[in-house]
Each structure stands twice: as structure tokens, then as C-alpha cells.
Design an enzyme around this catalytic site. Structure first.
Site, PDB file in Angstrom:
ATOM      1  CG  LEU A  94      -2.156  -0.845   1.144  1.00  0.00           C
ATOM      2  CD1 LEU A  94      -2.723  -1.104   2.534  1.00  0.00           C
ATOM      3  CD2 LEU A  94      -3.209  -0.149   0.280  1.00  0.00           C
ATOM      4  CB  SER A  95       1.575   3.757  -2.589  1.00  0.00           C
ATOM      5  OG  SER A  95       1.690   2.820  -3.632  1.00  0.00           O
ATOM      6  CB  ALA A  96       4.146   6.526   1.222  1.00  0.00           C
TER       7      ALA A  96
END
Length: 401
Positions: A94-96
Site C-alpha cells: 500500500l503506497s505511502a
């Protein structure tokens, strides 16, 4: 509401506050703040996340360690949450939140736009794009069939009308065959697949992570025959699964490249390496000029030291002497330490440009990084870009979202 669900409400608020304090909410895309509140990151997270403990990735399970699980999602607005491993290495995340906000701001999604989200992962960025564009206007592709199914389930649970297809984003072309207004990629490619240019209407936008460091926003030319754009930030994403393997970045990888061989070069370099550790504009200039160089830095009582390798057979070690100079050792077929020092000197001679001064041009014949409109150009990739109609390119992708 369970105790843990109540805690997550507080963690979401904490992330919103941290984004505000850091000025991370894009002023031109205030919708993102509302969208992230309506579609919080935890609703797209699997029940098992992975944390690096200094030696290996260890599981963090929601059932047995709910606080630790929430920490992985909300402790750092600039931190990705690892959701999948392959051979002990991350293969999806899950990207930042900070990077997601930046990239979706650069995408310039408006209500009514059609969007191709390349690399759906868990479906979070797909959901956010759909929140802005509208029902039925976002289609995502995900090369991992299990992840695609997971994303579908989470989007349905969140009440988001967006489609997720299990497909290779390069070889399939745009879902449905029609050109889209926006293409958003969540895995890193060094060269842009030509199919992506073909997939976006003239004047449309493509936002993608560029190789090891940086992300780029391109605008497709009016005739659809290429794209031009600029570097917009420093996001780091996992690499295209079907593209050339990227060199590992840790000290163990450097040691493996160096091996036991004696250095072929030993000399003194009159440089204080502190800017190489601290100045990301310099780091980005090195990334442009020596794209396969993996650069590590560390400090001791004598100053900043550096280790460089190309993931293959060439390496360099620069050890601070405490007087503003370093000892340079190099081995392998290339003098990769000299290449980095040359790139540094070139950057200084060019007036120490910022990373945002660099652009990318994509044509059927090749791709280039460039400084400004008329400055120096650097070729991207070692092979000719596939021409329109060629069944080739760098497809697939490690997944974020």
C-alpha cells in the site's frame, strides 16, 4: 464498533493531522483529503502486513497484533505498508499516503475523466481515482490474479464502482480498447511502454514512478505520437515484474558485488561527501547520469562514507579521512566511482539544478531525460523503444495501491 475499530478512527485522524502539519495535502487537489477520509487506507489492507526487523521481513497480523498492524499503516505518511513478499522480498504494498497524494495531484483527474490505473494492488489508488472521476470511469489492471480478486472485493465492500482486470498492462493495451484521459502507474519503469502512450488521448496525462528514484508526469502530444513531461517528485516504488531486474540496494548487495577481489584503483579524492548524503537534488542528478548506480551512504566520526555498485560486477568505496577528503577504492570492469564523481562535477557546472528542472521525452525512436527545454540530454534505457504496433516492451509490474 470494536475497540480496534475505534482506534483506527483515531489513527486516520492522526494521519490527516500529520499530512496537514507537513503541508502534504496538495493545494490544487483538495479533493484528496476528503477522498482519503472517505476511503481510509486500512480498508484496503490485508490482515497480514510485513515489517523489516533489521534482518528479514516478519509478519504483523491484525488478529494477534492490532496495534502493530495499525502502526504499519499510519505511523509514517511517507512509508509504504508491505502487503506481499516474493522470495523474501516485497512484491506489493500500500503506497505511502504522501506519495499517493502527490502523484494523484500530478495526474490532474477531473470529474468525468476516464482513468486507467496500472497496477491495482489492493485497490486503494483505484478507489481514490474513482472517487474523483466518478462511477464506472476507472478501470485498473493487475498482473497478479490473487491481488486483482482482493482489490475487487475491497472496492465492492467500500461501495466503489470501478473495475479491476487481471491483465499484463503492457501487452493488453487499454482496457476496452478506447483511449483514456489519464493513466496512473503504481510500479516503477525505467522506460515507458509504448502501449501507454497509445492508451492515452492527445493532451492526456501519464504519471508513473521512474526507475529507482523519482516520478514523472507526461502529457501526450497533440498528434498522439509521443509524450513530454517533467519530474514531479522523489517517490520510490517497486519495480516492473517483467522489466529488467533492479539491483538490490542494501549493504549485503554491495558486499556480494564487491566480493573478495582487490581494488584496481586506489586514490585520494578531495571531496567532502556530505552533499551526496544530504542533497537529494544532487542524488537525483547522479541517478539521471548513472542510472544503474546503487548509492549507499553512512556517517562515522570522520565524516560521510559512500558505497556504490552496479548490481553486476563493478563497485566503489569512498572512505572519509576526517579532513574533507576521501580514499576511493574501485573494482570491476567499470570505474563506477569515477562515474558518480563526474556526474557530481557536471551537476555543479550546470548550476546545481533541482530535480524539478529535469524532464522526460518519449518518442517511437527512444526516450531521454533532459535538463530544461534545451539543456543536456541523457538517453534512457539501452534498447530502442518499441515502435507503434510492436508486440514488445516492459510489461507487468510489482503492485502498489
Amino acid at each position: 464498533m470494536s475497540t480496534h475499530d475505534g482506534d483506527l478512527v483515531g489513527r486516520r485522524t492522526g494521519m490527516d493531522t500529520a499530512m496537514t502539519e507537513r503541508g502534504a495535502w496538495p493545494q490544487d487537489s483538495l479533493w484528496l483529503r476528503e477522498a482519503m477520509a472517505a476511503l481510509p487506507r486500512d480498508r484496503f489492507a490485508p490482515d497480514r502486513l510485513w515489517r523489516w526487523d533489521g534482518y528479514a521481513y516478519v509478519p504483523v497480523d491484525r488478529a494477534s497484533d492490532p496495534q502493530g498492524w495499525a502502526n504499519e499503516l499510519y505511523d509514517d505518511v511517507n512509508g509504504a505498508a508491505i502487503t506481499q513478499l516474493d522470495g523474501g522480498r516485497p512484491s506489493s504494498s500500500l503506497s505511502a499516503p504522501g506519495a499517493v497524494a502527490d502523484m494523484l495531484d500530478s495526474l490532474m483527474v477531473e470529474p468525468g475523466h476516464t482513468v486507467w490505473d496500472v497496477g491495482a494492488g489492493q485497490g486503494w489508488t483505484t478507489a481514490l481515482a474513482a472517487w474523483r472521476a466518478g462511477p464506472g470511469l476507472v478501470v485498473a489492471t493487475e498482473i497478479d490474479e490473487a491481488l486483482a480478486e482482493f482489490a475487487r472485493d475491497r472496492l465492492k465492500a467500500a461501495g466503489v464502482d470501478a473495475e479491476v482486470l487481471a491483465a499484463d498492462a503492457t501487452r493488453t493495451g487499454p482496457p476496452g480498447g478506447a483511449r483514456v484521459d489519464r493513466l496512473h502507474a503504481t510500479y516503477a519503469v525505467e522506460t515507458v511502454p509504448w502501449q501507454w502512450i497509445q492508451a492515452v488521448r492527445p493532451g492526456g496525462r501519464i504519471v508513473y514512478p521512474w526507475g529507482r528514484l523519482g516520478y514523472v508526469a507526461l502529457t501526450v502530444d497533440d498528434d498522439g505520437g509521443g509524450a513530454q513531461g517533467w519530474v514531479h517528485g522523489l517517490a520510490q516504488f517497486m519495480a516492473d515484474r517483467r522489466g529488467p531486474a533492479q539491483a538490490q540496494t542494501g549493504r549485503a548487495a554491495y558486499a556480494a558485488v564487491r566480493g573478495d577481489g582487490e581494488p584496481k584503483v586506489r586514490r585520494v579524492v578531495e571531496r567532502d561527501l556530505a552533499p551526496l548524503a544530504d542533497d537529494w537534488h544532487l542524488r537525483f542528478a547522479v541517478r539521471v547520469a548513472v542510472p544503474d548506480a546503487v548509492l549507499l551512504t553512512g556517517r562515522d566520526e570522520d565524516g560521510v562514507n559512500a558505497w556504490v555498485h552496479d548490481g553486476d560486477a563493478s563497485w566503489a568505496e569512498l572512505t572519509a579521512r576526517g579532513d574533507g577528503s576521501v580514499i576511493l577504492l574501485q573494482g570491476g570492469p567499470r570505474r563506477i566511482g569515477d562515474e558518480v564523481m563526474t556526474a557530481w562535477s557536471q551537476w555543479e557546472a550546470l548550476g546545481e539544478p533541482e530535480l524539478y528542472d529535469y524532464g522526460i521525452a518519449v518518442t517511437p525512436d527512444g526516450q531521454w531525460a533532459r535538463l530544461g527545454e534545451d539543456g543536456p540530454h541523457w538517453p534512457i534505457g539501452r534498447q530502442r523503444l518499441p515502435a507503434p504496433g510492436d508486440d514488445a516492451g516492459t510489461g507487468g509490474g510489482r503492485s502498489s495501491g
